[in-house]
Design a protein around this motif. Structure first.
Motif, mmCIF file in Angstrom:
data_model
loop_
_atom_site.group_PDB
_atom_site.id
_atom_site.type_symbol
_atom_site.label_atom_id
_atom_site.label_comp_id
_atom_site.label_asym_id
_atom_site.label_seq_id
_atom_site.Cartn_x
_atom_site.Cartn_y
_atom_site.Cartn_z
ATOM 1 N N ASP A 21 0.820 -1.212 0.000
ATOM 2 C CA ASP A 21 0.000 0.000 0.000
ATOM 3 C C ASP A 21 0.854 1.262 0.000
ATOM 4 N N ALA A 22 1.941 1.256 0.752
ATOM 5 C CA ALA A 22 2.760 2.459 0.926
ATOM 6 C C ALA A 22 3.440 2.899 -0.358
ATOM 7 N N THR A 23 3.875 1.960 -1.189
ATOM 8 C CA THR A 23 4.654 2.319 -2.378
ATOM 9 C C THR A 23 3.984 1.945 -3.687
ATOM 10 N N ALA A 41 9.441 4.066 -10.874
ATOM 11 C CA ALA A 41 10.539 4.942 -11.280
ATOM 12 C C ALA A 41 10.368 6.303 -10.604
ATOM 13 N N PRO A 42 11.481 6.963 -10.277
ATOM 14 C CA PRO A 42 11.366 8.291 -9.668
ATOM 15 C C PRO A 42 10.621 9.257 -10.589
ATOM 16 N N ASP A 43 9.858 10.159 -9.994
ATOM 17 C CA ASP A 43 9.106 11.149 -10.770
ATOM 18 C C ASP A 43 9.989 12.275 -11.276
ATOM 19 N N TYR A 44 11.140 12.488 -10.607
ATOM 20 C CA TYR A 44 12.040 13.576 -10.977
ATOM 21 C C TYR A 44 13.432 13.024 -11.219
ATOM 22 N N PHE A 50 12.182 20.812 -8.849
ATOM 23 C CA PHE A 50 11.470 20.055 -7.830
ATOM 24 C C PHE A 50 10.490 20.991 -7.126
ATOM 25 N N PRO A 51 9.247 20.582 -6.940
ATOM 26 C CA PRO A 51 8.245 21.453 -6.299
ATOM 27 C C PRO A 51 8.460 21.523 -4.788
ATOM 28 N N VAL A 52 9.466 22.262 -4.354
ATOM 29 C CA VAL A 52 9.851 22.290 -2.936
ATOM 30 C C VAL A 52 8.736 22.778 -2.017
ATOM 31 N N TYR A 53 7.876 23.655 -2.498
ATOM 32 C CA TYR A 53 6.811 24.189 -1.642
ATOM 33 C C TYR A 53 5.609 23.260 -1.546
ATOM 34 N N GLU A 54 5.617 22.198 -2.328
ATOM 35 C CA GLU A 54 4.501 21.241 -2.313
ATOM 36 C C GLU A 54 4.883 19.908 -1.683
ATOM 37 N N GLN A 55 6.153 19.711 -1.336
ATOM 38 C CA GLN A 55 6.627 18.411 -0.851
ATOM 39 C C GLN A 55 7.182 18.522 0.559
ATOM 40 N N GLU A 77 11.205 14.402 0.175
ATOM 41 C CA GLU A 77 10.577 13.109 -0.100
ATOM 42 C C GLU A 77 9.362 13.327 -0.982
ATOM 43 N N HIS A 78 9.248 12.485 -1.997
ATOM 44 C CA HIS A 78 8.071 12.511 -2.869
ATOM 45 C C HIS A 78 7.780 11.076 -3.286
ATOM 46 N N HIS A 79 6.576 10.593 -2.970
ATOM 47 C CA HIS A 79 6.178 9.208 -3.245
ATOM 48 C C HIS A 79 7.205 8.218 -2.703
ATOM 49 N N ARG A 80 7.678 8.502 -1.486
ATOM 50 C CA ARG A 80 8.596 7.630 -0.753
ATOM 51 C C ARG A 80 9.971 7.493 -1.414
ATOM 52 N N ILE A 81 10.327 8.430 -2.267
ATOM 53 C CA ILE A 81 11.665 8.482 -2.861
ATOM 54 C C ILE A 81 12.329 9.759 -2.365
#
Length: 102
Positions: A21-23, A41-44, A50-55, A77-81
């Motif tokens: 569930d987590a990943t 795969a990593p999103d970035y 990188f959307p620093v103000y949203e993560q 951290e974004h989507h556990r990466i």
């Protein structure tokens, strides 16, 4: 009558599969071992904005066994990466990979 031509081996079929569930990663059991079927795969990538103000910026670095910040960059951290991101430009400097808590 025997078939003509080379024999193509049949792919081993998993006996069981589970999705974390987590990943969202899917693991399947082949015999006595589990195999990761679809790592996300990593999103970035390095150089991406990188959307620093949203993560979520990681603050407790020991919890994730990360070295201390010693320059103008931060861990996010974004989507556990985990990503290493420039504090000046907001661009990804390094993709560190999946979060691992100790």
């Amino acid at each position: 009558m025997a078939p003509i031509g080379p024999q193509v081996p049949q792919a081993e079929q998993p006996s069981e599969c589970r999705i974390l569930d987590a990943t969202g990663d899917r693991f399947c059991k082949y015999g006595h071992r589990w195999k990761l079927e679809n790592a996300r795969a990593p999103d970035y990538a390095v150089g991406d904005d990188f959307p620093v103000y949203e993560q979520s910026m990681l603050m407790d670095l020991r919890r994730y066994n990360l070295p201390p910040v010693d320059g103008p960059w931060r861990y996010y951290e974004h989507h556990r990466i985990i990503y290493k991101v420039s504090a000046e430009t907001g661009k990804v400097i390094e993709v560190l990979g999946r979060m691992r808590r100790r």
